[in-house]
Scaffold this active site. Structure first.
Site, short mmCIF file in Angstrom:
data_model
loop_
_atom_site.label_atom_id
_atom_site.label_comp_id
_atom_site.label_asym_id
_atom_site.label_seq_id
_atom_site.Cartn_x
_atom_site.Cartn_y
_atom_site.Cartn_z
N GLY A 13 0.79 -1.23 0.00
CA GLY A 13 0.00 0.00 0.00
C GLY A 13 0.82 1.28 0.00
N ARG A 92 -5.51 -8.41 -8.80
CA ARG A 92 -6.53 -9.29 -9.38
C ARG A 92 -6.96 -8.70 -10.71
NH1 ARG A 92 -5.54 -13.58 -7.13
NH2 ARG A 92 -7.37 -14.45 -8.15
N LEU A 94 -9.63 -7.81 -13.48
CA LEU A 94 -11.05 -7.47 -13.43
C LEU A 94 -11.67 -7.68 -14.81
CD1 LEU A 94 -10.66 -4.18 -11.34
CD2 LEU A 94 -11.67 -6.34 -10.53
N HIS A 110 1.01 1.06 -13.17
CA HIS A 110 1.70 -0.14 -13.64
C HIS A 110 3.19 0.14 -13.71
CE1 HIS A 110 2.12 -4.00 -15.58
NE2 HIS A 110 2.90 -3.43 -16.49
N THR A 142 -9.34 -0.27 -18.80
CA THR A 142 -10.31 -0.83 -19.74
C THR A 142 -10.24 -2.36 -19.56
OG1 THR A 142 -8.66 -1.03 -21.49
CG2 THR A 142 -9.94 1.04 -21.42
N GLU A 144 -9.02 -4.53 -21.35
CA GLU A 144 -7.72 -5.09 -21.76
C GLU A 144 -6.69 -4.84 -20.65
OE1 GLU A 144 -4.02 -4.56 -24.78
OE2 GLU A 144 -5.76 -3.28 -25.10
N LEU A 145 -6.07 -5.89 -20.13
CA LEU A 145 -5.14 -5.76 -19.01
C LEU A 145 -4.02 -4.76 -19.34
CD1 LEU A 145 -4.30 -6.93 -16.17
CD2 LEU A 145 -2.78 -8.45 -17.45
C1 GAR Z 1 3.62 -1.19 -7.42
O1 GAR Z 1 4.90 -1.26 -7.96
C2 GAR Z 1 2.59 -1.19 -8.54
O2 GAR Z 1 2.99 -0.49 -9.67
C3 GAR Z 1 2.49 -2.65 -8.84
O3 GAR Z 1 2.51 -3.27 -7.58
C4 GAR Z 1 3.27 -2.48 -6.66
C5 GAR Z 1 2.43 -2.21 -5.45
O4 GAR Z 1 3.17 -1.57 -4.44
N1 GAR Z 1 1.28 -2.94 -9.56
C6 GAR Z 1 1.20 -3.89 -10.49
O5 GAR Z 1 2.14 -4.60 -10.80
C7 GAR Z 1 -0.15 -4.01 -11.13
N2 GAR Z 1 -0.07 -4.77 -12.31
P1 GAR Z 1 2.43 -0.83 -3.25
O6 GAR Z 1 1.42 -1.82 -2.66
O7 GAR Z 1 3.55 -0.54 -2.28
O8 GAR Z 1 1.76 0.39 -3.78
#
Ligand code: GAR
Length: 197
Positions: A13, A92, A94, A110, A142, A144-145
């Site tokens: 988080g 997850r 969606l 991302h 959207t 699309e992942l």
């Molecule tokens: C972050 O690096 C975020 O970009 C990535 O997970 C991490 C969460 O860190 N998200 C993805 O890979 C989504 N595909 P956090 O819980 O410390 O914010």
């Protein structure tokens, strides 16, 4: 009117915290709830300590039934009446059924310079490809992942002694700047790109 933001997490988080910290004073939005699919997500404690309501919808009991999981998500979300959803490390996928009603109102961060490296292991893949630059992207969600319209990117050089962990840490620092910057602009009704470099 102040926009109400729901933040979806699955883990630490840290992006959620940066978003929460940013939504003060003249910011056009405030957090209304933090939702996690993992009851042990550390981000839940951080949100609670800041007085932000939290909800947990565990995904395991819905194994094999993504729609039912999403139905439960919508159920906990409704009483908080969000205007915007920010996915912040929510791990997850969606379906269109959940995403479509939130079109233009749901953002994701991302850890790559999209459209490169959708999905997982982005830092490993950037290093394996010998990329000179890497970074992170905030985009509208959207079906699309990792494929929706891009609202902002932060770009950093890949260093000769980078490992996936070192690169991930430097990208995360950029995520913490980028996501609040994009949310502020987006919640104020401005869809112009935020580019950090
Ligand atoms: C972050 O690096 C975020 O970009 C990535 O997970 C991490 C969460 O860190 N998200 C993805 O890979 C989504 N595909 P956090 O819980 O410390 O914010």
């Amino acid at each position: 009117m102040t926009k109400r933001v729901a933040i979806f997490i699955s883990g630490g988080g840290s992006n959620m915290l940066k978003l929460l910290e940013s939504m003060t004073d003249d910011h056009p939005a405030r957090a209304c709830v933090v939702v996690s699919n993992d009851p042990n997500a550390r981000g839940l404690e951080i949100a609670e300590a800041r007085g932000v309501p939290t909800e947990v919808v565990r995904h395991q009991p819905f194994k094999g039934d993504r729609r039912a999981f999403e139905h439960a998500l919508s159920g906990v979300l409704a009483p908080h009446a969000p205007d915007i959803i920010c996915l912040a490390g929510f791990m997850r996928k969606l379906t269109a059924e959940f995403v479509d009603p939130w079109r233009d109102k749901m953002l994701n961060i991302h850890p790559s310079l999209l459209p490169k490296y959708k999905g997982l292991h982005t830092h490993e893949r950037a290093l394996a490809a010998g990329d000179k630059f890497h970074g992170c992207t905030v985009h509208k969600v959207t079906p699309e992942l990792d494929g929706g319209p891009i609202l902002g990117q932060a770009k950093i050089p890949v260093l000769p002694d980078d490992t996936p962990d070192r690169l991930a840490a430097r990208v995360l620092t950029q995520e913490h700047l980028l996501y609040p910057a994009v949310l502020r602009r987006f919640a104020g009704g401005d869809n112009r790109l935020v580019m950090l470099r």
